[in-house]
Design a protein around this motif. Sequence first.
Motif, PDB file in Angstrom:
ATOM      1  N   TRP A 150      42.502  51.838 101.344  1.00 36.34           N
ATOM      2  CA  TRP A 150      42.604  52.858 102.397  1.00 36.34           C
ATOM      3  C   TRP A 150      43.653  52.466 103.433  1.00 36.34           C
ATOM      4  CZ3 TRP A 150      41.516  57.681 103.478  1.00 36.34           C
ATOM      5  CH2 TRP A 150      41.333  58.121 104.795  1.00 36.34           C
ATOM      6  N   ARG A 151      43.659  51.193 103.809  1.00 36.38           N
ATOM      7  CA  ARG A 151      44.689  50.710 104.746  1.00 36.38           C
ATOM      8  C   ARG A 151      46.080  50.799 104.117  1.00 36.38           C
ATOM      9  NH1 ARG A 151      45.014  48.175 109.420  1.00 36.38           N
ATOM     10  NH2 ARG A 151      42.738  48.072 109.561  1.00 36.38           N
ATOM     11  N   LEU A 152      46.166  50.462 102.845  1.00 32.32           N
ATOM     12  CA  LEU A 152      47.463  50.540 102.157  1.00 32.32           C
ATOM     13  C   LEU A 152      47.994  51.960 102.163  1.00 32.32           C
ATOM     14  CD1 LEU A 152      49.707  49.288 100.407  1.00 32.32           C
ATOM     15  CD2 LEU A 152      48.269  49.770  98.404  1.00 32.32           C
ATOM     16  N   TRP A 153      47.133  52.922 101.845  1.00 29.38           N
ATOM     17  CA  TRP A 153      47.601  54.329 101.838  1.00 29.38           C
ATOM     18  C   TRP A 153      48.120  54.716 103.228  1.00 29.38           C
ATOM     19  CZ3 TRP A 153      47.577  53.329  97.274  1.00 29.38           C
ATOM     20  CH2 TRP A 153      46.490  53.265  96.416  1.00 29.38           C
ATOM     21  N   GLY A 154      47.467  54.215 104.272  1.00 28.88           N
ATOM     22  CA  GLY A 154      47.935  54.508 105.622  1.00 28.88           C
ATOM     23  C   GLY A 154      49.298  53.900 105.897  1.00 28.88           C
ATOM     24  N   GLU A 155      49.501  52.644 105.475  1.00 28.67           N
ATOM     25  CA  GLU A 155      50.787  51.995 105.696  1.00 28.67           C
ATOM     26  C   GLU A 155      51.909  52.682 104.922  1.00 28.67           C
ATOM     27  OE1 GLU A 155      50.836  47.779 105.242  1.00 28.67           O
ATOM     28  OE2 GLU A 155      49.004  47.475 106.426  1.00 28.67           O
ATOM     29  N   LEU A 156      51.576  53.223 103.760  1.00 28.67           N
ATOM     30  CA  LEU A 156      52.580  53.900 102.941  1.00 28.67           C
ATOM     31  C   LEU A 156      52.804  55.352 103.350  1.00 28.67           C
ATOM     32  CD1 LEU A 156      51.508  52.574  99.420  1.00 28.67           C
ATOM     33  CD2 LEU A 156      53.459  51.808 100.779  1.00 28.67           C
ATOM     34  N   GLY A 157      51.920  55.878 104.201  1.00 31.52           N
ATOM     35  CA  GLY A 157      52.057  57.262 104.638  1.00 31.52           C
ATOM     36  C   GLY A 157      51.557  58.289 103.642  1.00 31.52           C
ATOM     37  N   ILE A 158      50.608  57.908 102.766  1.00 33.59           N
ATOM     38  CA  ILE A 158      50.133  58.842 101.736  1.00 33.59           C
ATOM     39  C   ILE A 158      48.624  59.072 101.825  1.00 33.59           C
ATOM     40  CG2 ILE A 158      52.021  58.252 100.164  1.00 33.59           C
ATOM     41  CD1 ILE A 158      50.045  56.521  98.589  1.00 33.59           C
ATOM     42  N   ARG A 159      48.010  58.669 102.913  1.00 32.16           N
ATOM     43  CA  ARG A 159      46.550  58.737 103.021  1.00 32.16           C
ATOM     44  C   ARG A 159      46.022  60.161 102.866  1.00 32.16           C
ATOM     45  NH1 ARG A 159      44.010  55.622 108.039  1.00 32.16           N
ATOM     46  NH2 ARG A 159      44.478  53.795 106.742  1.00 32.16           N
ATOM     47  N   ASP A 160      46.750  61.134 103.380  1.00 33.42           N
ATOM     48  CA  ASP A 160      46.280  62.524 103.309  1.00 33.42           C
ATOM     49  C   ASP A 160      46.397  63.113 101.906  1.00 33.42           C
ATOM     50  OD1 ASP A 160      45.713  62.471 105.989  1.00 33.42           O
ATOM     51  OD2 ASP A 160      47.590  63.408 106.604  1.00 33.42           O
ATOM     52  N   ALA A 161      47.059  62.392 100.997  1.00 33.11           N
ATOM     53  CA  ALA A 161      47.307  62.933  99.656  1.00 33.11           C
ATOM     54  C   ALA A 161      46.394  62.327  98.597  1.00 33.11           C
ATOM     55  CB  ALA A 161      48.764  62.703  99.272  1.00 33.11           C
ATOM     56  N   VAL A 162      45.461  61.459  99.002  1.00 29.87           N
ATOM     57  CA  VAL A 162      44.567  60.835  98.026  1.00 29.87           C
ATOM     58  C   VAL A 162      43.109  61.094  98.415  1.00 29.87           C
ATOM     59  CG1 VAL A 162      46.162  59.020  97.316  1.00 29.87           C
ATOM     60  CG2 VAL A 162      44.664  58.625  99.272  1.00 29.87           C
ATOM     61  N   LYS A 163      42.247  61.031  97.401  1.00 27.69           N
ATOM     62  CA  LYS A 163      40.815  61.256  97.605  1.00 27.69           C
ATOM     63  C   LYS A 163      40.048  60.185  96.848  1.00 27.69           C
ATOM     64  CE  LYS A 163      38.864  64.508  95.183  1.00 27.69           C
ATOM     65  NZ  LYS A 163      38.454  65.828  94.639  1.00 27.69           N
ATOM     66  N   LEU A 164      38.994  59.666  97.468  1.00 29.10           N
ATOM     67  CA  LEU A 164      38.179  58.621  96.857  1.00 29.10           C
ATOM     68  C   LEU A 164      36.980  59.234  96.152  1.00 29.10           C
ATOM     69  CD1 LEU A 164      37.358  55.637  96.436  1.00 29.10           C
ATOM     70  CD2 LEU A 164      36.235  55.745  98.680  1.00 29.10           C
ATOM     71  N   GLU A 165      36.799  58.892  94.871  1.00 26.58           N
ATOM     72  CA  GLU A 165      35.630  59.308  94.100  1.00 26.58           C
ATOM     73  C   GLU A 165      34.809  58.071  93.749  1.00 26.58           C
ATOM     74  OE1 GLU A 165      36.861  61.618  90.750  1.00 26.58           O
ATOM     75  OE2 GLU A 165      37.451  63.342  92.008  1.00 26.58           O
ATOM     76  N   LEU A 166      33.497  58.179  93.899  1.00 24.88           N
ATOM     77  CA  LEU A 166      32.583  57.051  93.691  1.00 24.88           C
ATOM     78  C   LEU A 166      31.483  57.420  92.707  1.00 24.88           C
ATOM     79  CD1 LEU A 166      31.696  55.824  97.305  1.00 24.88           C
ATOM     80  CD2 LEU A 166      33.300  54.739  95.721  1.00 24.88           C
ATOM     81  N   ASN A 167      30.998  56.392  91.995  1.00 25.84           N
ATOM     82  CA  ASN A 167      29.797  56.555  91.188  1.00 25.84           C
ATOM     83  C   ASN A 167      29.178  55.169  90.990  1.00 25.84           C
ATOM     84  OD1 ASN A 167      27.822  57.823  89.683  1.00 25.84           O
ATOM     85  ND2 ASN A 167      29.020  57.876  87.793  1.00 25.84           N
ATOM     86  N   SER A 168      27.958  55.142  90.524  1.00 30.86           N
ATOM     87  CA  SER A 168      27.315  53.900  90.126  1.00 30.86           C
ATOM     88  C   SER A 168      26.843  54.032  88.688  1.00 30.86           C
ATOM     89  CB  SER A 168      26.120  53.570  91.026  1.00 30.86           C
ATOM     90  OG  SER A 168      25.478  52.386  90.556  1.00 30.86           O
ATOM     91  N   LEU A 169      27.181  53.045  87.850  1.00 31.71           N
ATOM     92  CA  LEU A 169      26.766  53.045  86.445  1.00 31.71           C
ATOM     93  C   LEU A 169      25.505  52.233  86.224  1.00 31.71           C
ATOM     94  CD1 LEU A 169      30.235  52.581  84.693  1.00 31.71           C
ATOM     95  CD2 LEU A 169      29.048  54.690  85.270  1.00 31.71           C
ATOM     96  N   GLY A 170      24.997  51.608  87.290  1.00 33.42           N
ATOM     97  CA  GLY A 170      23.768  50.843  87.159  1.00 33.42           C
ATOM     98  C   GLY A 170      23.954  49.570  86.360  1.00 33.42           C
ATOM     99  N   THR A 171      22.847  48.914  86.041  1.00 39.15           N
ATOM    100  CA  THR A 171      22.882  47.723  85.199  1.00 39.15           C
ATOM    101  C   THR A 171      22.972  48.147  83.739  1.00 39.15           C
ATOM    102  OG1 THR A 171      20.483  47.696  85.016  1.00 39.15           O
ATOM    103  CG2 THR A 171      21.456  46.465  86.849  1.00 39.15           C
ATOM    104  N   SER A 172      23.184  47.188  82.853  1.00 38.33           N
ATOM    105  CA  SER A 172      23.279  47.513  81.432  1.00 38.33           C
ATOM    106  C   SER A 172      21.967  48.115  80.923  1.00 38.33           C
ATOM    107  CB  SER A 172      23.636  46.264  80.616  1.00 38.33           C
ATOM    108  OG  SER A 172      22.684  45.236  80.812  1.00 38.33           O
ATOM    109  N   GLU A 173      20.847  47.663  81.504  1.00 34.59           N
ATOM    110  CA  GLU A 173      19.545  48.196  81.068  1.00 34.59           C
ATOM    111  C   GLU A 173      19.375  49.653  81.483  1.00 34.59           C
ATOM    112  OE1 GLU A 173      19.963  45.395  82.762  1.00 34.59           O
ATOM    113  OE2 GLU A 173      19.512  43.867  81.240  1.00 34.59           O
ATOM    114  N   SER A 174      19.670  49.953  82.752  1.00 27.77           N
ATOM    115  CA  SER A 174      19.495  51.343  83.200  1.00 27.77           C
ATOM    116  C   SER A 174      20.521  52.245  82.529  1.00 27.77           C
ATOM    117  CB  SER A 174      19.625  51.432  84.727  1.00 27.77           C
ATOM    118  OG  SER A 174      20.912  51.036  85.168  1.00 27.77           O
TER     119      SER A 174
END
Length: 429
Positions: A150-174
């Motif tokens: 996130w800091r890198l995108w700010g330093e490069l001037g591209i923060r407004d052009a990217v979006k963060l997507e998150l998920n959790s895959l859990g442990t191997s058992e779940s």
Amino acid sequence: MSKSLQAIRGMNDILPEQTPLWRYFEGTVARLLDNYGYKQIRMPIVEFTELFKRSIGEVTDIVEKEMYTFEDRNGDSLTLRPEGTAACVRAVLEHGITGGGQVQKLWYIGPMFRHERPQKGRYRQFHQIGLEVFNLDGPDIDAELIIMTWRLWGELGIRDAVKLELNSLGTSESRGRYREALVEYLSARHDKLDEDSQRRLKTNPLRVLDTKNADTQAVLVDAPKMADYLDDESRAHFEGLKARLDAVGIPYVFNPKLVRGLDYYSKTVFEWVTDKLGAQGTVCAGGRYDGLVEQMGGKPTPGVGFAMGIERLVLMLETLEQIPQEISRQVDVYLCAFGEEAELAGLALAERVRDELPNLRLQVNAGAGSFKSQFKKADKSGALYALILGDDEMAQQVVGFKPLRGQGEQQSIAWDALAAHLATCVVQG
């Protein structure tokens, strides 16, 4: 006539007019990682093929279809590395630098190789900056990786052009319990899946979630959700990550279909995506792989990391016109000398200036030439100023100082005062 020599399809030359932007990007990332306490590691570009089969997974697209694999003279099967994490894990295991719970925060840079269909932003030889952390298992280090980008995108001037997507895959058992439920659901709708998803259902069913086929996406609307199968530990880890991102103020989107293309991921996975590059929307991606080191013969060792594609991010800087003006100029000052005596004095003077101003980009004319031709080369170099040494200047032990990019008259500067004058002028320029 013999066929003219050219680069292999999908493996590109990076020409002199392109390298300044690459160096700017790479330097910006390197400084950022230094500031966060990460150390660089360098691995070979060729590894034993077995390394990638054991780590990435034999039924992944990379291992099945995309690796550059060959047999060497000893009969060993070798592969040009398709990604960096497996090679980095091999290196830390081989040298024992994560033993005894030692925390390692490492980064690397270099080419990777995959036999894909070349297109804009996707090549057969591509370059990545990768980062791996070992022996930290909490959501705090996952958050640090994301905060750094996130800091890198700010330093490069591209923060407004990217979006963060998150998920959790859990442990191997779940994840195993979820896989069973997903296979059961999709098997009952087998004839509605596209051909590639039908194949993946038998080999790597989670990758069906990643399909771009609209009909299969419609089938997935009512499919079981990974979040419903997460174990308590993974759920707490994911909530801890989100709380830290909220505390820093980093926006994100929960994407339950985000699975990543490699078998070794567990718990956190994330991608930074953009809509500025057409089909190639992912510019940085990674996640946690707590079981990988053990899978490759080591002791249980938590790990997390990411990789970013340099080609795509350089293309993004160009597309968004976020190229610092100063990197387009490779020369600050160009020295023109006329006559052998002046050339000798010019070389000595240039080295004295470089001693006092080591960061000054000073180019001395080579190949002699007339006053007109040397000034033409000075102008073409992009320099801010030209220095002139001729008979008159030699007699007075001065150098002519002429602005090339704006207002200002030519003036004479004493040799022993030149470095101080340039320090002021180039900074102002």
